[in-house]
Design a protein around this motif. Structure first.
Motif, PDB file in Angstrom:
ATOM      1  N   LYS A 276      -9.786  -5.970  -4.970  1.00  0.00           N
ATOM      2  CA  LYS A 276      -9.146  -5.504  -3.744  1.00  0.00           C
ATOM      3  C   LYS A 276      -8.588  -6.637  -2.908  1.00  0.00           C
ATOM      4  CE  LYS A 276     -11.656  -1.123  -3.329  1.00  0.00           C
ATOM      5  NZ  LYS A 276     -12.525  -0.286  -2.475  1.00  0.00           N
TER       6      LYS A 276
ATOM      7  N   ASN B 194      -2.731  -7.209  -0.246  1.00  0.00           N
ATOM      8  CA  ASN B 194      -1.402  -6.855  -0.744  1.00  0.00           C
ATOM      9  C   ASN B 194      -0.596  -8.123  -1.035  1.00  0.00           C
ATOM     10  OD1 ASN B 194      -1.921  -4.102  -0.473  1.00  0.00           O
ATOM     11  ND2 ASN B 194      -1.151  -4.047   1.618  1.00  0.00           N
TER      12      ASN B 194
ATOM     13  N   ASP C 132       0.810  -1.217   0.000  1.00  0.00           N
ATOM     14  CA  ASP C 132       0.000   0.000   0.000  1.00  0.00           C
ATOM     15  C   ASP C 132       0.847   1.273   0.000  1.00  0.00           C
ATOM     16  OD1 ASP C 132      -2.558  -1.040  -0.169  1.00  0.00           O
ATOM     17  OD2 ASP C 132      -2.735  -1.318   1.997  1.00  0.00           O
TER      18      ASP C 132
ATOM     19  N   LYS D  89      -4.585  -7.095  -5.106  1.00  0.00           N
ATOM     20  CA  LYS D  89      -4.336  -5.807  -5.752  1.00  0.00           C
ATOM     21  C   LYS D  89      -3.258  -5.916  -6.834  1.00  0.00           C
ATOM     22  CE  LYS D  89      -5.544  -3.347  -1.490  1.00  0.00           C
ATOM     23  NZ  LYS D  89      -5.001  -2.597  -0.328  1.00  0.00           N
ATOM     24  N   TYR D  90      -3.563  -5.351  -7.996  1.00  0.00           N
ATOM     25  CA  TYR D  90      -2.642  -5.312  -9.144  1.00  0.00           C
ATOM     26  C   TYR D  90      -2.174  -6.710  -9.554  1.00  0.00           C
ATOM     27  CZ  TYR D  90      -2.502  -0.371  -7.808  1.00  0.00           C
ATOM     28  OH  TYR D  90      -2.837   0.915  -7.473  1.00  0.00           O
TER      29      TYR D  90
ATOM     30  N   ILE E  75      -7.005  -0.875  -9.661  1.00  0.00           N
ATOM     31  CA  ILE E  75      -7.169  -2.073  -8.850  1.00  0.00           C
ATOM     32  C   ILE E  75      -8.497  -2.720  -9.229  1.00  0.00           C
ATOM     33  CG2 ILE E  75      -7.466  -2.980  -6.523  1.00  0.00           C
ATOM     34  CD1 ILE E  75      -5.708  -0.680  -5.518  1.00  0.00           C
TER      35      ILE E  75
END
Length: 300
Positions: free
Chosen positions: A64, A138, A18, A67-68, A61
């Motif tokens: 969620k 993440n 993040d 992410k990515y 994004i």
């Protein structure tokens, strides 16, 4: 076969976390004198530059919980190829991050090379989360689980094999902050976890010696993955997820010196240096010192 060659591979990725800033980590480590320091130790250094990585602001994004995901898959697909090529050529790949999601590509590349390597993972965190256990989404908190075949298929399939490591040859050193489900998953695995309590009770020398022995059983060498947040924030302020109570400056150097003494290091990644949060490049300088210790620098 090329002897005494270290190939530096920069991966300026901060899509897995993040907090922004670790994309500047490879440049900060180089600026702190990495190449010169390694050359003084007698190593031939091949700097391959950086892999191309998109910045988060240029992407959206889409999920969620992961992410990515697509971007991280693409980067690690590229990385696993260059890491595999380095091992096959007989050189030592030294990967500079960037966030720890890059270890998905590193470990996939090591597996693709045909070598069987143990893993010693220096980290405050277990990095053993998955889609089912993550609290943040993440991916930098997932690479060790992904390497063990746990997680989204887009990640576990990188390199064409589901499992990229041998649990019984994998060691985490310095853990002090893990999610509840992550702890349970690690307990159910064959991965050895040395927490900060273990280091306090046994001492770093005994912990690392045990770790080397575990990672060396029936393997061709050891991959060292070093997240700078394993070090106490007083010594390493430039990290994205600092946690009080980490290992000391000298404990970190002793660990690297013992690994160098073993002669077993086949590859290494150094991650999570965040210059935005640092103090006069202190953390990157520390990273250079630790890398140098791992590759043979001695006090006397």
């Amino acid at each position: 076969m090329q002897k005494n060659v270290i190939r530096i591979i920069g991966v300026p990725i901060d899509l897995g976390a993040d907090r922004r800033g670790v994309d500047m980590g490879p440049s900060a480590i180089r600026y702190a004198g990495l190449n010169v320091r390694l050359k003084r130790l007698g190593w031939k250094v091949e700097d391959s530059g950086n892999l191309e990585v998109p910045v988060p602001e240029s992407r959206e994004i889409r999920d969620k919980r992961l992410k990515y995901l697509d971007e991280i898959v693409t980067i690690n697909e590229r990385l696993h190829i260059v890491v595999s090529e380095a091992i096959k050529e007989g050189v030592i790949p030294l990967i500079l991050g960037g966030d720890h999601s890059l270890a998905i590509g590193t470990l996939s590349g090591l597996a693709l090379s045909g070598k069987t390597l143990g893993v010693i993972w220096f980290d405050t965190h277990g990095d053993y989360n998955s889609l089912d256990t993550t609290e943040s989404g993440n991916i930098h908190g997932m690479p060790l689980a992904v390497a063990n075949g746990i997680g989204a298929s887009e990640l576990t399939s990188i390199g064409g094999m589901k499992k990229k490591l041998q649990e019984e040859n994998t060691v985490i050193i310095g853990a002090r902050e893990m999610d509840p489900q992550e702890k349970e998953m690690l307990r159910q695995s064959k991965i050895t976890v040395f927490t900060m309590r273990d280091i306090d009770q046994k001492g770093m020398m005994e912990v690392v010696k045990e770790g080397i022995e575990i990672a060396s059983r029936g393997t061709d060498g050891i991959h060292v993955s070093f997240d700078l947040d394993v070090i106490d924030p007083e010594e390493a302020p430039g990290v994205g997820t600092p946690v009080p109570g980490g290992i000391t400056y000298r404990e970190a150097h002793l660990a690297m010196e013992l690994l160098a003494d073993s002669g077993r290091i086949a590859s290494m990644d150094v991650v999570e240096v965040n210059p935005i949060l640092d103090n006069h490049n202190k953390t990157a300088k520390l990273a250079v010192g630790l890398i140098s210790s791992a590759f043979g620098e001695r006090i006397f």
